[in-house]
Design an enzyme around this catalytic site. Sequence first.
Site, PDB file in Angstrom:
ATOM      1  N   ARG A 126     -51.181 -85.529   7.785  1.00  0.00           N
ATOM      2  CA  ARG A 126     -52.021 -86.212   7.544  1.00  0.00           C
ATOM      3  C   ARG A 126     -53.396 -85.624   7.803  1.00  0.00           C
ATOM      4  O   ARG A 126     -53.798 -85.360   8.895  1.00  0.00           O
ATOM      5  CB  ARG A 126     -51.973 -87.519   8.451  1.00  0.00           C
ATOM      6  CG  ARG A 126     -53.317 -88.562   8.342  1.00  0.00           C
ATOM      7  CD  ARG A 126     -53.203 -89.927   9.004  1.00  0.00           C
ATOM      8  NE  ARG A 126     -52.771 -89.824  10.323  1.00  0.00           N
ATOM      9  CZ  ARG A 126     -53.671 -89.791  11.341  1.00  0.00           C
ATOM     10  NH1 ARG A 126     -55.115 -90.055  11.152  1.00  0.00           N
ATOM     11  NH2 ARG A 126     -53.266 -89.706  12.420  1.00  0.00           N
ATOM     12  N   ASP A 154     -48.390 -87.012  11.398  1.00  0.00           N
ATOM     13  CA  ASP A 154     -47.726 -88.337  11.373  1.00  0.00           C
ATOM     14  C   ASP A 154     -47.932 -88.620  10.060  1.00  0.00           C
ATOM     15  O   ASP A 154     -47.947 -90.030   9.803  1.00  0.00           O
ATOM     16  CB  ASP A 154     -48.565 -89.157  12.464  1.00  0.00           C
ATOM     17  CG  ASP A 154     -49.897 -89.343  12.215  1.00  0.00           C
ATOM     18  OD1 ASP A 154     -50.403 -88.728  11.371  1.00  0.00           O
ATOM     19  OD2 ASP A 154     -50.612 -89.951  13.230  1.00  0.00           O
ATOM     20  N   CYS A 204     -56.125 -95.424   9.123  1.00  0.00           N
ATOM     21  CA  CYS A 204     -56.948 -94.740  10.117  1.00  0.00           C
ATOM     22  C   CYS A 204     -58.480 -94.848  10.052  1.00  0.00           C
ATOM     23  O   CYS A 204     -59.220 -94.594  10.985  1.00  0.00           O
ATOM     24  CB  CYS A 204     -56.475 -93.487  10.461  1.00  0.00           C
ATOM     25  SG  CYS A 204     -57.100 -92.026   9.094  1.00  0.00           S
ATOM     26  N   HIS A 255     -59.690 -83.470  10.939  1.00  0.00           N
ATOM     27  CA  HIS A 255     -58.345 -82.797  11.644  1.00  0.00           C
ATOM     28  C   HIS A 255     -57.096 -83.073  10.953  1.00  0.00           C
ATOM     29  O   HIS A 255     -57.234 -84.016  10.089  1.00  0.00           O
ATOM     30  CB  HIS A 255     -58.492 -83.478  13.011  1.00  0.00           C
ATOM     31  CG  HIS A 255     -59.374 -83.162  14.120  1.00  0.00           C
ATOM     32  ND1 HIS A 255     -60.670 -83.691  14.047  1.00  0.00           N
ATOM     33  CD2 HIS A 255     -59.578 -82.013  14.754  1.00  0.00           C
ATOM     34  CE1 HIS A 255     -61.394 -83.208  14.884  1.00  0.00           C
ATOM     35  NE2 HIS A 255     -60.859 -82.190  15.420  1.00  0.00           N
ATOM     36  N   HIS A 272     -66.990 -78.092   8.847  1.00  0.00           N
ATOM     37  CA  HIS A 272     -66.063 -78.757   9.685  1.00  0.00           C
ATOM     38  C   HIS A 272     -65.691 -80.108   8.701  1.00  0.00           C
ATOM     39  O   HIS A 272     -66.672 -80.626   8.122  1.00  0.00           O
ATOM     40  CB  HIS A 272     -66.704 -79.454  10.637  1.00  0.00           C
ATOM     41  CG  HIS A 272     -65.786 -80.641  11.563  1.00  0.00           C
ATOM     42  ND1 HIS A 272     -64.506 -80.168  12.228  1.00  0.00           N
ATOM     43  CD2 HIS A 272     -65.709 -82.013  11.507  1.00  0.00           C
ATOM     44  CE1 HIS A 272     -64.065 -81.228  12.748  1.00  0.00           C
ATOM     45  NE2 HIS A 272     -64.766 -82.463  12.307  1.00  0.00           N
TER      46      HIS A 272
END
Length: 136
Positions: A123, A115, A71, A111, A108
């Site tokens: 993930r 999946d 990703c 996310h 932060h």
Amino acid sequence: MSDTKTSGKIEKSEAEWRKDLTPMQYAVLREKATERPFSGEYEHEQQPGTYICAGCGQTLFASDAKFDSGCGWPSFTQPAVEGHVDEERDISHGMIRTEVLCSKCNGHLGHVFEDGPGPTGLRYCINSAALKLQPK
Ligand SMILES: [Zn+2]
């Protein structure tokens, strides 16, 4: 009062954070920016070790849980220590996502998506700029 491992949030002013972090770390951790995919230093990192928070040094992820998701960001199946990672619903950018934050400095991180590979099916998609690898 003694400091235990998960209590004691770190609170700093934005000016202090700006001084202590690199501009990229500040943008991600404090302003919830997302680094460009395939740009982060840890995406293809394979060295065994522990990934700690770039903001406060808290242990976040272990290299054992890292996998190549393709990703564009470092991806993990689970946090190294339960309670070190907070999750919050994020409805920005027209999407419903789950934001992942450091429980100690509230920085932060990225996310979490549902999946991922087994056994968690999760993930954790994390910005390299939010992490620091401590090799074993
Ligand atoms: Zn932190």
